[in-house]
Every structure is written in structure tokens, then in C-alpha cells.
Write a protein that holds these residues in place. Structure first.
Motif, PDB file in Angstrom:
ATOM      1  N   LEU A 132       0.805  -1.219   0.000  1.00  0.00           N
ATOM      2  CA  LEU A 132       0.000   0.000   0.000  1.00  0.00           C
ATOM      3  C   LEU A 132       0.840   1.273   0.000  1.00  0.00           C
ATOM      4  CD1 LEU A 132      -2.863   1.151  -0.044  1.00  0.00           C
ATOM      5  CD2 LEU A 132      -2.767   1.215   2.454  1.00  0.00           C
ATOM      6  N   GLY A 133       1.879   1.311   0.795  1.00  0.00           N
ATOM      7  CA  GLY A 133       2.726   2.510   0.852  1.00  0.00           C
ATOM      8  C   GLY A 133       3.272   2.892  -0.511  1.00  0.00           C
ATOM      9  N   ASP A 134       3.751   1.916  -1.266  1.00  0.00           N
ATOM     10  CA  ASP A 134       4.266   2.178  -2.612  1.00  0.00           C
ATOM     11  C   ASP A 134       3.162   2.646  -3.552  1.00  0.00           C
ATOM     12  OD1 ASP A 134       6.846   1.497  -1.866  1.00  0.00           O
ATOM     13  OD2 ASP A 134       6.607  -0.598  -2.461  1.00  0.00           O
ATOM     14  N   TRP A 135       2.010   1.980  -3.482  1.00  0.00           N
ATOM     15  CA  TRP A 135       0.893   2.384  -4.341  1.00  0.00           C
ATOM     16  C   TRP A 135       0.474   3.823  -4.041  1.00  0.00           C
ATOM     17  CZ3 TRP A 135      -2.104  -2.657  -2.971  1.00  0.00           C
ATOM     18  CH2 TRP A 135      -1.657  -3.716  -3.772  1.00  0.00           C
ATOM     19  N   LEU A 136       0.314   4.141  -2.779  1.00  0.00           N
ATOM     20  CA  LEU A 136      -0.144   5.485  -2.403  1.00  0.00           C
ATOM     21  C   LEU A 136       0.876   6.553  -2.766  1.00  0.00           C
ATOM     22  CD1 LEU A 136      -1.809   4.783   1.063  1.00  0.00           C
ATOM     23  CD2 LEU A 136      -2.964   5.247  -1.106  1.00  0.00           C
ATOM     24  N   ALA A 137       2.159   6.214  -2.736  1.00  0.00           N
ATOM     25  CA  ALA A 137       3.201   7.184  -3.087  1.00  0.00           C
ATOM     26  C   ALA A 137       3.050   7.683  -4.520  1.00  0.00           C
ATOM     27  CB  ALA A 137       4.580   6.570  -2.882  1.00  0.00           C
ATOM     28  N   GLY A 138       2.400   6.897  -5.373  1.00  0.00           N
ATOM     29  CA  GLY A 138       2.217   7.287  -6.762  1.00  0.00           C
ATOM     30  C   GLY A 138       0.945   8.068  -7.044  1.00  0.00           C
ATOM     31  N   LEU A 139       0.154   8.363  -6.015  1.00  0.00           N
ATOM     32  CA  LEU A 139      -1.091   9.100  -6.234  1.00  0.00           C
ATOM     33  C   LEU A 139      -0.814  10.540  -6.648  1.00  0.00           C
ATOM     34  CD1 LEU A 139      -3.393   8.052  -3.241  1.00  0.00           C
ATOM     35  CD2 LEU A 139      -3.499   7.280  -5.610  1.00  0.00           C
ATOM     36  N   PRO A 140      -1.608  11.071  -7.582  1.00  0.00           N
ATOM     37  CA  PRO A 140      -1.428  12.460  -7.991  1.00  0.00           C
ATOM     38  C   PRO A 140      -1.936  13.451  -6.944  1.00  0.00           C
ATOM     39  CG  PRO A 140      -3.281  11.491  -9.167  1.00  0.00           C
ATOM     40  CD  PRO A 140      -2.629  10.388  -8.364  1.00  0.00           C
ATOM     41  N   GLU A 141      -2.906  13.046  -6.128  1.00  0.00           N
ATOM     42  CA  GLU A 141      -3.486  13.911  -5.095  1.00  0.00           C
ATOM     43  C   GLU A 141      -3.850  13.057  -3.891  1.00  0.00           C
ATOM     44  OE1 GLU A 141      -6.352  17.000  -6.463  1.00  0.00           O
ATOM     45  OE2 GLU A 141      -6.314  15.809  -8.302  1.00  0.00           O
ATOM     46  N   GLU A 142      -4.167  13.736  -2.791  1.00  0.00           N
ATOM     47  CA  GLU A 142      -4.570  13.014  -1.588  1.00  0.00           C
ATOM     48  C   GLU A 142      -5.956  12.399  -1.767  1.00  0.00           C
ATOM     49  OE1 GLU A 142      -4.249  16.390   1.085  1.00  0.00           O
ATOM     50  OE2 GLU A 142      -2.461  15.478   1.983  1.00  0.00           O
ATOM     51  N   LEU A 143      -6.220  11.393  -0.964  1.00  0.00           N
ATOM     52  CA  LEU A 143      -7.527  10.731  -0.953  1.00  0.00           C
ATOM     53  C   LEU A 143      -8.497  11.518  -0.075  1.00  0.00           C
ATOM     54  CD1 LEU A 143      -6.297   7.078  -0.370  1.00  0.00           C
ATOM     55  CD2 LEU A 143      -7.213   8.010  -2.514  1.00  0.00           C
ATOM     56  N   ASP A 144      -9.764  11.486  -0.455  1.00  0.00           N
ATOM     57  CA  ASP A 144     -10.806  12.093   0.374  1.00  0.00           C
ATOM     58  C   ASP A 144     -11.462  11.057   1.280  1.00  0.00           C
ATOM     59  OD1 ASP A 144     -10.778  14.830  -0.772  1.00  0.00           O
ATOM     60  OD2 ASP A 144     -11.293  13.733  -2.596  1.00  0.00           O
TER      61      ASP A 144
END
Length: 189
Positions: free
Chosen positions: A104-116
Motif C-alpha cells: 500500500l505505501g508504494d501504491w499510495l506514493a504514486g497518487l497524484p493527489e490526496e484521498l478524500d
């Protein structure tokens, strides 16, 4: 399983094959999204341990901008892909395949913006064993780092599991529906 409201209201979803997933009932999903009604338009949503994608697809139907789906079960992933294609939301959906806690940490690091909003719906056996230092470090900490300041984590557990706090998250509201409990959680700070 079906989409309850929004753009795809009434559309049927392919369900899981076998006993590897535990679909959320329409009653629980309806109550959950009633509580999240004002958060959905243009939201960025993660559906973790998503099974065949019922929560993330419901969010997209209700106006979410994008949904990220995470699952490791091959059969559930096949049905998820079919559901995404049937609704025609390929451009608004990203699927992560593999061990959610480890990756999960690696996947989230690639997000363009924060999650709501993040939906966390692990198998009940896992939910009973949490928290552990590893899960707090690899799952809850990255979620807190990638959740918007006013973001919300919705964590589904068995009804007999009480979660006041886990890692950087604290429960602000808890609702019980039959054998399910929904913990609405916010990150500290």
C-alpha cells in the motif's frame, strides 16, 4: 449486488465466486453512503480489500472523480475488471493487485493527489488480529499520510470488534448493522 444510487443506479454488479470475499449488503452500503453523501462529488476514493469493487463503484456512481481498488484474490480481481468495464469507468478506476498491507505505501506514493475517503474492508479474520506494529506501519500510517486533512477512513469489522484508535486514526463514529460494524475514522493532526 447492485449500484444503489447515482449515475449507475440499479445496475447489477458481478459478485464474487466462491467464499474468498464477503460482500457488503445493500442495507449497510445504503446507510454508509447516506452518511457520506456530501463527500462523494469529485472525491478521490480508495477501496482497499475491495473484492469485486462494490464500494468504489458505488462512489463512482455517486460522483467520485476517481477510485483506486486494491485486492489480491484473482477471482475477485477478474470480477472487478468485468464490473469496471460493464459500467464504462475504466478512465476513472485504477486497480492495484497484490498484498495490500505490504504494497500500500508504494501504491499510495504514486497518487497524484490526496484521498478524500478510504474504505478499508479486510477479511474479518484479519480485522480481529489488528492492530499490530506491522499493520500500523505499513497500512494505517501510509493511509494517514495520503488522506486529505478532512479525509475519512471507513473501516468495516465484525460487530464485536471495538476500534477506538489504531495507528494515527481515531474513531469519531461507530455504526453497527447486524454482524458488521463501520468505524468512521479520522487521522490525528
Amino acid at each position: 449486488m447492485r449500484i444503489i444510487a447515482g449515475e449507475f443506479r440499479g445496475r447489477k454488479l458481478l459478485g464474487p465466486e466462491g467464499l474468498t470475499t464477503r460482500p457488503i449488503t445493500d442495507r449497510v452500503k445504503e446507510s454508509l453512503f447516506a452518511a457520506l453523501h456530501f463527500r462523494m462529488p469529485e472525491a478521490r476514493v480508495a477501496d482497499l480489500f475491495c473484492g469485486t469493487g462494490s464500494l468504489g463503484l458505488e462512489a463512482l456512481s455517486r460522483g467520485a472523480e476517481h477510485a483506486w481498488f486494491a485486492e489480491r484474490d484473482a477471482s475477485a480481481l477478474t470480477q472487478l475488471g468485468r464490473n469496471i468495464e460493464a459500467l464504462g469507468v475504466q478512465d476513472r478506476a485504477t486497480v492495484w493487485r497484490g498484498d495490500i498491507v505490504a504494497r500500500l505505501g508504494d501504491w499510495l506514493a504514486g497518487l497524484p493527489e490526496e484521498l478524500d475517503v478510504a474504505f478499508l474492508d479486510p477479511p474479518f479474520a484479519l480485522a480481529r488480529d489488528w492492530p499490530s506494529d506491522e499493520v500500523e506501519r505499513q497500512l494505517f500510517a501510509p493511509l494517514a499520510e495520503n488522506l486529505a486533512a478532512d479525509g475519512l477512513l471507513v473501516y468495516r469489522t465484525p460487530r464485536d470488534v471495538e476500534v477506538e484508535a489504531i495507528g494515527p486514526f481515531a474513531t469519531v463514529k461507530r455504526k453497527v448493522y447486524g454482524v458488521n460494524a463501520l468505524h468512521f475514522m479520522e487521522a490525528a493532526g
